[in-house]
Motif scaffolding. Structure first.
Motif, PDB file in Angstrom:
ATOM      1  N   ALA A  71       0.817  -1.218   0.000  1.00  0.00           N
ATOM      2  CA  ALA A  71       0.000   0.000   0.000  1.00  0.00           C
ATOM      3  C   ALA A  71       0.850   1.266   0.000  1.00  0.00           C
ATOM      4  CB  ALA A  71      -0.934  -0.005   1.210  1.00  0.00           C
ATOM      5  N   MET A  72       1.916   1.291   0.810  1.00  0.00           N
ATOM      6  CA  MET A  72       2.713   2.511   0.903  1.00  0.00           C
ATOM      7  C   MET A  72       3.432   2.810  -0.400  1.00  0.00           C
ATOM      8  SD  MET A  72       1.999   3.804   3.762  1.00  0.00           S
ATOM      9  CE  MET A  72       3.175   5.136   3.706  1.00  0.00           C
ATOM     10  N   ASP A  73       3.861   1.783  -1.133  1.00  0.00           N
ATOM     11  CA  ASP A  73       4.479   2.022  -2.440  1.00  0.00           C
ATOM     12  C   ASP A  73       3.471   2.656  -3.391  1.00  0.00           C
ATOM     13  OD1 ASP A  73       6.805   0.896  -1.496  1.00  0.00           O
ATOM     14  OD2 ASP A  73       6.418  -1.077  -2.363  1.00  0.00           O
ATOM     15  N   TYR A  74       2.254   2.154  -3.339  1.00  0.00           N
ATOM     16  CA  TYR A  74       1.187   2.686  -4.189  1.00  0.00           C
ATOM     17  C   TYR A  74       0.875   4.146  -3.834  1.00  0.00           C
ATOM     18  CZ  TYR A  74      -3.645   3.242  -5.900  1.00  0.00           C
ATOM     19  OH  TYR A  74      -4.790   3.695  -6.505  1.00  0.00           O
ATOM     20  N   LEU A  75       0.709   4.428  -2.558  1.00  0.00           N
ATOM     21  CA  LEU A  75       0.398   5.787  -2.135  1.00  0.00           C
ATOM     22  C   LEU A  75       1.545   6.740  -2.438  1.00  0.00           C
ATOM     23  CD1 LEU A  75      -1.275   5.132   1.343  1.00  0.00           C
ATOM     24  CD2 LEU A  75      -2.428   5.778  -0.780  1.00  0.00           C
ATOM     25  N   ASN A  76       2.770   6.330  -2.095  1.00  0.00           N
ATOM     26  CA  ASN A  76       3.914   7.210  -2.292  1.00  0.00           C
ATOM     27  C   ASN A  76       4.166   7.524  -3.760  1.00  0.00           C
ATOM     28  OD1 ASN A  76       4.302   7.244   0.444  1.00  0.00           O
ATOM     29  ND2 ASN A  76       5.979   5.779   0.449  1.00  0.00           N
ATOM     30  N   GLY A  77       3.945   6.524  -4.621  1.00  0.00           N
ATOM     31  CA  GLY A  77       4.125   6.766  -6.050  1.00  0.00           C
ATOM     32  C   GLY A  77       3.182   7.829  -6.561  1.00  0.00           C
ATOM     33  N   THR A  78       1.931   7.766  -6.139  1.00  0.00           N
ATOM     34  CA  THR A  78       0.955   8.761  -6.567  1.00  0.00           C
ATOM     35  C   THR A  78       1.285  10.132  -6.001  1.00  0.00           C
ATOM     36  OG1 THR A  78      -0.846   7.169  -6.846  1.00  0.00           O
ATOM     37  CG2 THR A  78      -1.474   9.435  -6.419  1.00  0.00           C
ATOM     38  N   ILE A  79       1.633  10.186  -4.709  1.00  0.00           N
ATOM     39  CA  ILE A  79       1.942  11.477  -4.092  1.00  0.00           C
ATOM     40  C   ILE A  79       3.135  12.133  -4.761  1.00  0.00           C
ATOM     41  CG2 ILE A  79       2.721  12.592  -1.958  1.00  0.00           C
ATOM     42  CD1 ILE A  79       1.160  10.375  -0.443  1.00  0.00           C
ATOM     43  N   LYS A  80       4.206  11.367  -4.993  1.00  0.00           N
ATOM     44  CA  LYS A  80       5.400  11.952  -5.613  1.00  0.00           C
ATOM     45  C   LYS A  80       5.105  12.430  -7.031  1.00  0.00           C
ATOM     46  CE  LYS A  80      10.200  11.056  -6.855  1.00  0.00           C
ATOM     47  NZ  LYS A  80      10.503  12.491  -6.713  1.00  0.00           N
ATOM     48  N   SER A  81       4.384  11.621  -7.800  1.00  0.00           N
ATOM     49  CA  SER A  81       4.052  12.028  -9.155  1.00  0.00           C
ATOM     50  C   SER A  81       3.193  13.290  -9.149  1.00  0.00           C
ATOM     51  CB  SER A  81       3.317  10.897  -9.885  1.00  0.00           C
ATOM     52  OG  SER A  81       2.957  11.285 -11.186  1.00  0.00           O
ATOM     53  N   TYR A  82       2.276  13.369  -8.200  1.00  0.00           N
ATOM     54  CA  TYR A  82       1.415  14.557  -8.111  1.00  0.00           C
ATOM     55  C   TYR A  82       2.238  15.788  -7.755  1.00  0.00           C
ATOM     56  CZ  TYR A  82      -2.310  17.689  -6.624  1.00  0.00           C
ATOM     57  OH  TYR A  82      -3.143  18.777  -6.486  1.00  0.00           O
ATOM     58  N   LEU A  83       3.154  15.648  -6.799  1.00  0.00           N
ATOM     59  CA  LEU A  83       3.972  16.790  -6.401  1.00  0.00           C
ATOM     60  C   LEU A  83       4.959  17.185  -7.489  1.00  0.00           C
ATOM     61  CD1 LEU A  83       4.749  15.837  -2.686  1.00  0.00           C
ATOM     62  CD2 LEU A  83       3.092  17.518  -3.519  1.00  0.00           C
ATOM     63  N   ASP A  84       5.468  16.189  -8.215  1.00  0.00           N
ATOM     64  CA  ASP A  84       6.449  16.475  -9.267  1.00  0.00           C
ATOM     65  C   ASP A  84       5.816  17.060 -10.515  1.00  0.00           C
ATOM     66  OD1 ASP A  84       8.495  15.552  -7.696  1.00  0.00           O
ATOM     67  OD2 ASP A  84       8.674  13.605  -8.690  1.00  0.00           O
ATOM     68  N   SER A  85       4.608  16.543 -10.884  1.00  0.00           N
ATOM     69  CA  SER A  85       4.094  16.903 -12.214  1.00  0.00           C
ATOM     70  C   SER A  85       2.573  16.919 -12.314  1.00  0.00           C
ATOM     71  CB  SER A  85       4.628  15.896 -13.236  1.00  0.00           C
ATOM     72  OG  SER A  85       4.063  14.607 -12.993  1.00  0.00           O
ATOM     73  N   LYS A  86       1.868  16.908 -11.164  1.00  0.00           N
ATOM     74  CA  LYS A  86       0.399  16.792 -11.199  1.00  0.00           C
ATOM     75  C   LYS A  86      -0.027  15.527 -11.946  1.00  0.00           C
ATOM     76  CE  LYS A  86      -0.306  20.792  -9.151  1.00  0.00           C
ATOM     77  NZ  LYS A  86      -0.813  20.882  -7.764  1.00  0.00           N
TER      78      LYS A  86
END
Length: 495
Positions: free
Chosen positions: A266-281
Motif C-alpha cells: 500500500a505505501m508504495d502505491y500511495l507514495n508513487g501517486t503522491i510523488k508524481s502529483y507533487l512532481d508533475s500533477k
C-alpha cells in the motif's frame, strides 16, 4: 469555563465536507471551514471539567485515550469562545509544535474521552484546533522564533517525520545546532509521503518546514544514514544523534499466489501517486494507475482507507476493502468499550463516503480473510479467493480467527494493495549503530528516557514504539528532545 450550560444549549457541529462526487475529481483537501460564530458556540460546549480526560493521554487496553501531547484543550476552547484567538494560539503551541498536522490527520482520541460525550456528543475539539493554527498563519501571527543564544552543541536527527520534526523544533529552541537528515527528496516523512494530499495538503507541511529552517534548523535530503553517510561518521560529527526513522518495514502477506504481478504494498502505491502529483500533477505517469481496474485493498486501517480514496481518484472500476475485524456497532458498547476509551463504533471515513457515493454501498467487507491469489496465463493477478471468519478463543486462551465453512467467495481483481501494517523499522540503521532491539524488533529505549544502548544515540517515534499515531510521534519527539538536552547540558528547561 465558557458557559456552564453550553453543552446543553448548543449541539455538536462539525464542518461540512465537499461533495464526495466532486472532490474525487481532484486531490485537494476535502474539509470545508466553519465561521467564527459557529466555532465560538462549539467552544462554549466545553465544560472545563474538574478532571479533563481530553488532555490526559493514556493507553487503555491497547487504545489511546485523551491527547498524548496533553493539549490544554479546555483553556483554548474558552479563549475561542471569548474571541481571543491569538491567546488561544499561544496556549496551543505550548504543547503542540504542529497543530496544523494533528488538526487534519489525528483520529482525535481527545474527543473520544470528552466528558460531554458520556451522555451526548463530544466537543468539536479537532476542528477548533485546526482553525486556531490556520488562522494564526493567515493573520501572520506565526513567525520564526530563532533562539536567542546557541549552545554550540550539534545534534543530528535522522528522519523528518513528525517525531523527527518535533525533536528538531524543541532542540533548536534549546539553542542547539540541529541537522535533520532525510533519505527522500522532500522533508516530512510520513506527512509528505504516506498521507494523501486530500487529507494533508503538502503546502501545509512545507510551510512548517520553511518556518523551522528560518529558525535555524538545517535540512538535508536525499541522504541515507548507513549508506551515504556512515553511522560512525555521524557519531563523530555530532554531540548527540536522535533516530526517528519510523516503522517502515511492511508486514508480509505470505499466501498462495503472492508472487503474481499486480500485488503491491500500500505505501508504495500511495507514495508513487503522491510523488508524481507533487512532481508533475501526475503528468509524468510515474505511479501505479488504478484506472478501469478492480481494486482490492487488504487491511482495514487508515492506510488501506487512503488507498481506497486514491484508487477512486484514479478512476478504478471497483474498490473493495477487506478487514479481519467485525463490523463495529452503531453505538458504544458500554460494557466492553466504556468511556474514556476511544469509541469503537461504525463510521464512514472520508474514503468510504466517496466509495458509497460512487458505487452505492460501503466498500468494506468485514470478518473476511484472503486464502489465495489466482493469476492469468501472463502471471497477472485476476482474482482473490476468500472466506468469512469468526474470532474465537482457543484452548490455550489465544484469540484466533476460525474460517466459517460454506462462506467461500471469489472477487475479481487486477490490482491488490496490501495494507496490513508494519513489522517495525528497517534494520540498516539498527545494525549500523549496533542497537539493541525489543521483541517486536523496534529500537530498545525506555519510554520517557529514549536512550539506546549506544552512547549519544537516542530513539523516538515509531522506530521505538512501533506503528502508531502522528500525535504519539510528536509526543516522543518532544520528550526525546528534552532528554537529549539534559544529556548535553546536565539539566533542561524543555517540557
Amino acid at each position: 469555563m465558557s458557559t456552564p450550560t453550553g453543552f446543553m444549549e448548543y449541539t455538536r457541529q462539525i464542518p461540512a465536507d465537499r461533495d464526495p462526487l466532486e472532490r474525487i475529481k481532484d486531490w485537494e483537501e476535502f474539509h470545508k471551514h466553519m465561521n467564527e460564530e459557529e466555532l465560538r458556540l462549539q467552544g462554549a460546549r466545553c465544560m472545563d471539567c474538574g478532571t479533563p480526560y481530553c488532555h490526559t493521554g493514556i493507553e487503555i487496553t491497547g487504545g489511546t485515550s485523551g491527547c498524548p501531547i496533553n493539549n490544554l484543550i479546555p483553556e483554548w476552547n474558552n479563549l475561542i469562545y471569548r474571541g481571543l484567538w491569538r491567546e488561544a494560539l499561544e496556549r496551543l503551541h505550548k504543547t503542540n509544535n504542529f497543530p496544523e498536522f494533528t488538526g487534519r490527520v489525528c483520529p482525535a482520541p481527545c474527543e473520544g474521552s470528552c466528558t460531554v460525550g458520556l451522555i451526548g456528543q463530544p466537543v468539536t475539539i479537532k476542528t477548533i484546533e485546526q482553525e486556531i493554527i490556520d488562522r494564526g498563519f493567515d493573520e501572520g501571527w506565526v513567525q520564526p522564533e530563532p533562539p536567542e543564544r546557541r549552545t554550540g552543541k550539534k545534534v543530528a536527527v535522522v528522519g523528518s517525520g513528525p517525531a523527527g520534526l518535533a525533536a528538531a523544533a524543541q532542540l533548536n529552541k534549546a539553542g542547539h545546532l540541529v541537522t535533520v537528515y532525510e533519505r527522500a527528496d522532500r522533508i516530512g516523512g510520513l506527512l509528505t509521503y504516506g498521507i494523501p494530499t486530500m487529507k494533508l495538503d503538502k503546502g501545509v507541511v512545507q510551510r512548517r518546514v520553511d518556518l523551522l529552517a528560518a529558525e535555524g534548523v538545517t535540512f538535508v535530503t536525499n541522504t541515507e544514514i548507513g549508506k551515504d553517510i556512515t553511522t560512525e561518521q555521524l557519531r563523530e560529527d555530532f554531540d548527540a544523534v536522535v533516530l526517528c526513522g519510523g516503522a517502515t518495514k511492511p508486514r508480509e502477506f505470505d499466501i498462495e499466489g503472492r508472487e503474481l504481478k499486480g500485488i503491491e504494498y500500500a505505501m508504495d502505491y500511495l507514495n508513487g501517486t503522491i510523488k508524481s502529483y507533487l512532481d508533475s500533477k501526475l503528468e509524468d505517469g510515474q505511479y501505479k494507475n488504478a484506472k478501469d481496474q478492480d481494486v482490492i485493498v487488504i487491511g482495514g486501517g487508515d492506510t488501506g482507507t487512503d488507498c481506497v480514496a486514491t484508487a477512486l481518484r484514479h478512476g478504478a472500476r471497483s474498490v473493495t476493502q477487506f478487514g479481519t475485524h467485525a463490523k463495529a456497532p452503531l453505538e458504544r458498547d458500554r460494557e466492553n468499550n466504556p468511556w474514556p476509551q476511544f469509541p469503537n463504533v461504525y463510521t464512514l471515513d472520508y474514503a468510504h463516503e466517496e466509495a458509497k457515493a460512487v458505487f452505492g454501498k460501503d466498500p468494506r467487507e468485514f470478518s473476511i480473510m484472503t486464502t489465495k491469489f489466482v493469476g492469468d496465463e501472463n502471471g497477472q493477478v485476476k482474482e482473490l479467493h476468500t472466506v468469512q471468519i469468526e474470532r474465537i478463543v482457543d484452548e490455550t486462551g489465544r484469540k484466533i480467527y476460525k474460517p466459517i465453512e460454506g462462506t467461500e467467495r471469489v472477487f475479481p481483481a487486477q490490482l491488490v494493495l496490501i495494507a496490513i501494517g508494519f513489522d517495525g523499522p528497517e534494520h540498516t540503521l539498527i545494525e549500523g549503530f549496533g542497537l539493541e532491539t525489543d521483541r517486536r524488533s523496534n529500537v530498545k529505549a525506555q519510554y520517557g528516557k529514549y536512550r539506546t544502548n549506544v552512547d549519544k544515540v537516542f530513539a523516538a517515534g515509531d522506530m521505538r514504539r512501533g506503528q502508531s499515531l502522528v500525535v504519539w510521534a510528536i509526543n516522543e519527539g518532544r520528550e526525546a528532545a528534552r532528554e537529549v538536552d539534559r544529556y548535553l547540558m546536565g539539566s533542561t528547561l524543555l517540557p
